[in-house]
Design a protein around this motif. Structure first.
Motif, PDB file in Angstrom:
ATOM      1  N   ALA A 511       0.813  -1.215   0.000  1.00 33.50           N
ATOM      2  CA  ALA A 511       0.000   0.000   0.000  1.00 33.50           C
ATOM      3  C   ALA A 511       0.850   1.271   0.000  1.00 33.50           C
ATOM      4  CB  ALA A 511      -0.926   0.006   1.212  1.00 33.50           C
ATOM      5  N   LEU A 526       0.191  10.440   5.808  1.00 32.68           N
ATOM      6  CA  LEU A 526      -0.872   9.591   5.285  1.00 32.68           C
ATOM      7  C   LEU A 526      -1.969   9.497   6.331  1.00 32.68           C
ATOM      8  CD1 LEU A 526      -0.674   6.346   3.292  1.00 32.68           C
ATOM      9  CD2 LEU A 526      -1.885   6.291   5.460  1.00 32.68           C
ATOM     10  N   ARG A 528      -5.165   7.720   7.754  1.00 29.98           N
ATOM     11  CA  ARG A 528      -5.915   6.475   7.725  1.00 29.98           C
ATOM     12  C   ARG A 528      -6.864   6.458   8.907  1.00 29.98           C
ATOM     13  NH1 ARG A 528      -5.964   0.611   9.738  1.00 29.98           N
ATOM     14  NH2 ARG A 528      -7.231   1.889  11.106  1.00 29.98           N
ATOM     15  N   TRP A 600      -1.690  12.213   1.380  1.00 30.53           N
ATOM     16  CA  TRP A 600      -2.141  10.861   1.076  1.00 30.53           C
ATOM     17  C   TRP A 600      -3.248  10.445   2.034  1.00 30.53           C
ATOM     18  CZ3 TRP A 600      -0.025   8.823  -3.263  1.00 30.53           C
ATOM     19  CH2 TRP A 600       1.168   9.377  -3.707  1.00 30.53           C
ATOM     20  N   TYR A 602      -5.714   6.879   3.027  1.00 33.29           N
ATOM     21  CA  TYR A 602      -5.896   5.437   2.863  1.00 33.29           C
ATOM     22  C   TYR A 602      -7.182   5.059   3.562  1.00 33.29           C
ATOM     23  CZ  TYR A 602      -4.348   0.558   2.330  1.00 33.29           C
ATOM     24  OH  TYR A 602      -4.220  -0.756   1.952  1.00 33.29           O
ATOM     25  N   TRP A 623      -9.526  -1.619   0.395  1.00 36.82           N
ATOM     26  CA  TRP A 623      -8.724  -0.435   0.706  1.00 36.82           C
ATOM     27  C   TRP A 623      -8.354   0.315  -0.572  1.00 36.82           C
ATOM     28  CZ3 TRP A 623      -8.191   1.555   5.401  1.00 36.82           C
ATOM     29  CH2 TRP A 623      -8.378   0.727   6.505  1.00 36.82           C
ATOM     30  N   LEU A 625      -5.769   3.701  -1.844  1.00 35.53           N
ATOM     31  CA  LEU A 625      -4.824   4.788  -1.593  1.00 35.53           C
ATOM     32  C   LEU A 625      -5.184   5.957  -2.501  1.00 35.53           C
ATOM     33  CD1 LEU A 625      -2.204   5.756  -0.154  1.00 35.53           C
ATOM     34  CD2 LEU A 625      -0.958   4.920  -2.165  1.00 35.53           C
ATOM     35  N   ARG A 627      -4.766  10.309  -3.394  1.00 33.70           N
ATOM     36  CA  ARG A 627      -3.853  11.455  -3.278  1.00 33.70           C
ATOM     37  C   ARG A 627      -4.648  12.745  -3.329  1.00 33.70           C
ATOM     38  NH1 ARG A 627       1.989  12.035  -6.235  1.00 33.70           N
ATOM     39  NH2 ARG A 627       2.719  13.825  -5.005  1.00 33.70           N
TER      40      ARG A 627
END
Length: 787
Positions: A511, A526, A528, A600, A602, A623, A625, A627
């Motif tokens: 990932a 990132l 999440r 980012w 996720y 899931w 990813l 941007r």
């Protein structure tokens, strides 16, 4: 016959115990890695921060891979100021973390052995005491919670307290000297315990010392006074950990949330069955944990702090047998008090005690108090082992109890096995009602296997008791008794604590492949969100590791140079807590990513379809990813700012509707004069370099002047230099750092120094020097004294 006070005897016990631990944990020591609970999600990323910093010759003071940054060395949970914390430099990676954790089990086992020896156990009895604690279900399973350093020194506190009790009971001219020396050793043990920074474990160790002194000292008031003096001295000895932790505590979420988790992870009364029945509530591995349905935690999830609690019927029977001696009865009664505290909110005792004893409010998860009871039971079991197998004084009552335990466990396991479909169906229905992913059939099967294993161990112990009376079979009897007592726990820990191949854990998750590395620069961020849909069952440790790694749970990205938001840090600041609790829920994905410099994202379905962000790559289990476009750079200069009266107001304005449309605007909070910042113009990106987390260097061109903003959290301990001169740091947008600059080219350097760390280190060095000098002088006086 006994190693009491004999270094060579303790050395032999240490070698034997090290060999037993090496065999028990061979899968993780020889190419494996722990994956459950905090092992992957918290312990390993933190361990890597400490390892890299110490190997580079610097102290790890700040962590930039979690949230918007967090204090590191100030949080004693990271164990950099513990007696063995420096080993992180020589033991990098998951293999080093495993070896370091098992080493703490060895320290705990040696403490239990030494304590048992002081109570009267001979060499084999002392070894049995150490092995029953270090190889038991609780000690082995809490390693994945990062609790190794916190439990390692508790038995040594009991050992030192027993020495103090003996010194207080002496008569004659050397009594005061013996009392002073014993108090010094107790202060050292308490200091080691305090350095681990786990409040309930430290309090539990102090309670344990009090129990030992009350049960064993003929002069209780004098002994308790010496305990108080030792505790005060321990604060000075551990100042290098205590002072930074106190400074961090003042601004952390632990104080503001000290009541929020008071009732969670208390020892459920149902779990007391597991003390003698291995896996009575299922197997934590593979989500076959019946406890999740039978005694669910508040909000669902895992209900217990430790994965396992098994101590074993043989060890408990031996402890009870030793407790028949009048001089040891008080220890057995004291263990009951500690067990009562561990039950937490399930009884009125702990809540009442917590209400009047304020230090107890700093801790979380009352179940941790059970370890003091386990230390006492292990030491008493060592004494009982000596009486039965080295002095051959076993009675028929003990043998009858062993056979009764074997028969009861066998009957319960076989009965559950006969009713397996009914039991599994009932548990599955309850789990479905609670919306818990649970393999009910697997959990019932694990309980049946565990009950039969416990019955076999108790039966082997009963047979050993019969053999012990025969003169030529003493060694065989002792070995059979130890095997029957220890093997069920070892087998249970080996099956329940999942291990994955080390190479898998060290490889970069797929990932994260699209996210470029940024060596020498602040790590990319990132986002999440917390929580994810988890399968009902995992096959093994490797499957579990793949699941958690590809879900990036929650600090996993930090191990690979990517900052995890929100991440997991138990000592996060109240400022960060307010952001995640009150501001973040009001922000759109566009405002969060743009204003906080989060490039980012996720997310898992269905959330991945609602963010409105472009997908870069698709992962397993839904899931994605993504941007985010148009985010603020990590550092920039803006000519536009506004004033807020308070931090809360500044944070609220960060989440105001439409705020993301004007990323050049920043809101500064706090008192003091501030020049107007209404100039028009866009923000100007700056170049940020970070050779180490504690130092960020920013180079910028500011045509109009304004505020140089760094999108990292502002915390006490950060200072700034602008073009070589000290510059004040303002709080920008309720979270970040800002320095005012004039038009032109500038170089700003932000540095972090842990509040209280250097003063604490100086106090600790002076205190340990005084401690060593005092013991040396006491020893010299003892040698010079007549007789």
């Amino acid at each position: 016959m006994t190693p009491r006070g004999c270094p060579s005897g303790l050395a032999r016990v240490a070698l034997a115990l090290a060999a037993l631990l090496g065999l028990a944990w061979a899968p993780v020591l020889l190419g494996g890695a722990w994956v459950q609970r905090d092992a992957l999600r918290y312990m390993l990323p933190a361990w890597q921060v400490a390892s890299r910093a110490l190997a580079a010759g610097r102290w790890p003071e700040w962590m930039d891979g979690v949230g918007f940054g967090a204090a590191f060395a100030a949080n004693p949970v990271h164990a950099v100021a513990t007696p063995l914390g420096w080993l992180a430099a020589a033991l990098p990676g998951p293999g080093g973390l495993a070896a370091w954790s098992v080493l703490h089990l060895l320290v705990a086992g040696l403490g239990a052995a030494a304590f048992a020896a002081r109570l009267g156990a001979a060499r084999l009895g002392a070894l049995f005491a150490g092995a029953s604690l270090a190889l038991g279900g609780y000690a082995g399973s809490v390693l994945v919670n990062g609790l190794g350093p916190a439990i390692a020194w508790t038995p040594w506190v009991a050992w030192a307290a027993e020495g103090l009790a003996a010194a207080a009971g002496q008569e004659g001219p050397h009594r005061r000297r013996a009392l002073a020396a014993a108090s010094a050793w107790l202060a050292a043990a308490l200091a080691f315990q305090l350095s681990t920074g786990e409040p309930l474990c430290a309090l539990g160790a102090a309670y344990l010392a009090g129990v030992v002194l009350l049960a064993r000292s003929p002069r209780r008031l004098e002994a308790l006074g010496a305990l108080a003096a030792s505790g005060a001295a321990a604060l000075l000895l551990a100042a290098v950990a205590v002072l930074p932790a106190a400074a961090l505590l003042a601004g952390s979420s632990r104080l503001s949330e000290r009541g929020a988790q008071a009732g969670s992870w208390a020892l459920h009364p149902l779990r007391l069955v597991e003390l003698v029945w291995p896996g009575a509530l299922g197997d934590p591995a593979g989500q076959g944990w019946l406890a999740r349905a039978l005694a669910p935690a508040p909000g669902g999830g895992e209900p217990f702090w430790s994965l396992l609690l098994h101590a074993g019927a043989p060890a408990l029977l031996l402890a009870a047998w030793a407790g028949r001696e009048r001089r040891l009865r008080g220890l057995l009664a004291g263990s009951g008090l500690l067990l009562l505290l561990a039950l937490g909110a399930h009884t009125p005792v702990w809540p009442a005690w917590r209400a009047v004893f304020l230090p107890e409010q700093l801790g979380r998860y009352a179940e941790k108090h059970v370890f003091g009871a386990l230390v006492l039971w292990s030491a008493l079991a060592g004494v009982g082992f000596t009486r039965c197998f080295e002095e051959r004084r076993a009675g028929r009552g003990l043998r009858a109890g062993a056979w009764a335990a074997a028969a009861g466990l066998a009957a319960a396991a076989l009965g559950l096995g006969a009713l397996r479909p009914v039991a599994a169906g009932w548990v599955a229905a309850r789990a479905q009602a609670l919306a818990l992913p649970l393999d009910a059939a697997g959990g019932v099967e694990a309980a049946v296997r565990g009950g039969l294993a416990g019955a076999a161990g108790a039966a082997a112990f009963a047979v050993a008791l019969g053999l012990a009376a025969r003169a030529r079979l003493g060694g065989l009897a002792a070995g059979l008794a130890a095997a029957g007592a220890l093997l069920p726990s070892v087998g249970l820990v080996r099956s329940a604590v999942l291990v994955a191949p080390r190479a898998l854990v060290e490889s970069r998750p797929a990932a994260l492949a699209p996210i470029p590395a940024s060596p020498g620069r602040p790590p990319p961020r990132l986002m999440r969100p917390e929580g994810f849909a988890m399968r009902t069952r995992v096959e093994d440790g490797a499957d579990f590791a793949r699941l958690f790694r590809e879900a990036l749970e929650p600090n996993v990205p930090a191990s690979f140079g990517v900052a995890a938001l929100p991440g997991f840090e138990p000592s996060e600041s109240r400022r960060a807590l307010r952001f995640w609790a009150t501001v973040f829920p009001r922000m759109t994905w566009e405002s969060l990513t743009r204003l906080c410099g989060v490039e980012w994202v996720y997310v898992q379905r269905p959330m991945s379809e609602a963010t409105g962000l472009p997908a870069i790559a698709a992962g397993p289990d839904g899931w994605s990813l993504q941007r985010a476009p148009g985010v603020r750079p990590r550092a920039f200069v803006t000519p536009r700012w506004a004033r807020a009266a308070t931090e809360d107001e500044a944070l609220s304005l960060l989440a105001a509707d439409g705020r993301e449309a004007d990323p050049a605007l920043v809101v500064l909070a706090g008192p003091g004069p501030l020049p107007p910042g209404g100039a028009e113009g866009p923000l100007v990106p700056c170049e940020a370099a970070s050779p180490e987390p504690e130092r960020v260097e920013v180079r910028c061109e500011a045509p109009r002047g304004g505020q140089l903003v760094l999108l990292d959290e502002l915390a006490d301990g950060w200072t700034a230099e602008l073009d070589g001169r000290p510059a004040p740091i303002a709080l920008a947008d309720g979270l970040f750092r800002a320095v005012q600059v004039e038009p032109g080219r500038h170089r700003a350097v932000f540095r972090y120094r842990t509040p209280g760390l250097r003063l604490g280190a100086a106090i600790s060095l002076a205190a340990w020097a005084a401690w060593g000098l005092a013991l040396t002088r006491l020893r010299r006086r003892g040698r010079a004294a007549p007789g």
